[in-house]
Scaffold this motif. Structure first.
Motif, PDB file in Angstrom:
ATOM      1  N   LEU A 190       8.273   0.126   3.457  1.00 27.20           N
ATOM      2  CA  LEU A 190       8.445  -1.277   3.063  1.00 27.20           C
ATOM      3  C   LEU A 190       7.357  -1.698   2.080  1.00 27.20           C
ATOM      4  O   LEU A 190       7.634  -2.385   1.093  1.00 27.20           O
ATOM      5  N   ALA A 191       6.132  -1.277   2.357  1.00 25.87           N
ATOM      6  CA  ALA A 191       5.025  -1.611   1.450  1.00 25.87           C
ATOM      7  C   ALA A 191       5.281  -1.013   0.081  1.00 25.87           C
ATOM      8  O   ALA A 191       5.063  -1.672  -0.952  1.00 25.87           O
ATOM      9  N   LEU A 192       5.757   0.213   0.054  1.00 28.33           N
ATOM     10  CA  LEU A 192       6.065   0.865  -1.219  1.00 28.33           C
ATOM     11  C   LEU A 192       7.213   0.155  -1.932  1.00 28.33           C
ATOM     12  O   LEU A 192       7.159  -0.064  -3.148  1.00 28.33           O
ATOM     13  N   ALA A 193       8.225  -0.245  -1.175  1.00 27.67           N
ATOM     14  CA  ALA A 193       9.374  -0.934  -1.766  1.00 27.67           C
ATOM     15  C   ALA A 193       8.974  -2.265  -2.400  1.00 27.67           C
ATOM     16  O   ALA A 193       9.580  -2.705  -3.379  1.00 27.67           O
ATOM     17  N   HIS A 194       7.938  -2.898  -1.862  1.00 26.30           N
ATOM     18  CA  HIS A 194       7.493  -4.177  -2.400  1.00 26.30           C
ATOM     19  C   HIS A 194       6.503  -4.015  -3.545  1.00 26.30           C
ATOM     20  O   HIS A 194       6.024  -5.013  -4.091  1.00 26.30           O
TER      21      HIS A 194
END
Length: 142
Positions: A71-75
């Motif tokens: 999720l952090a990477l996706a954001h």
């Protein structure tokens, strides 16, 4: 105009049950919902999308912590994908190991399935389970 959903509708739209939604909120995979005047949780389309992402990640067997990292990477779309690739390779290796283990279990069970024994004394499974006794390791004393 922003559409607001109660938790039941979020559950239907995302395919995630209500208790799991509350759990994901508690562990930080889903941001805390805003509350209506009556105290009910309220969610928006971003919550639906995020929850669907989490659900798909869980279906692939990623852990809560791994999904948090994804999720952090996706954001942060400008970040390199190497961490996700490394995580995927590691996860794939673990799955392939589990598949090998399951295939070994299947072979063992196929050897004892359809037992024709009339009593437990002649049961192939019970014989197979009792056949190999664990070897005791001698304790080393120093």
């Amino acid at each position: 105009m922003t559409v607001i959903y109660p938790i039941g509708t979020l559950s239907e739209l995302s395919g995630v049950n209500i208790e799991t939604i509350r759990y994901y909120e508690k562990v930080g995979l889903l941001p805390a919902a805003s509350r209506a005047g009556n105290g009910y949780r309220q969610y928006d389309d971003a919550s639906v999308e995020r929850l669907a992402f989490v659900r798909r990640g869980r279906e692939l067997g990623f852990t809560i912590d791994e999904i948090r990292g994804l999720l952090a990477l996706a954001h942060h779309p400008d970040q390199p994908c190497s961490n996700a690739d490394r995580m995927t390779r590691s996860h794939l290796e673990a799955i392939e190991g589990k598949i090998r283990d399951l295939q070994r279990m299947r072979r063992a069970l196929r050897q004892v399935v359809d037992c024709r024994g009339q009593t437990a004394e002649h049961c192939q499974l019970l014989r197979a389970l009792g056949a190999s006794k664990p070897q005791l390791r001698s304790a080393r004393r120093r």
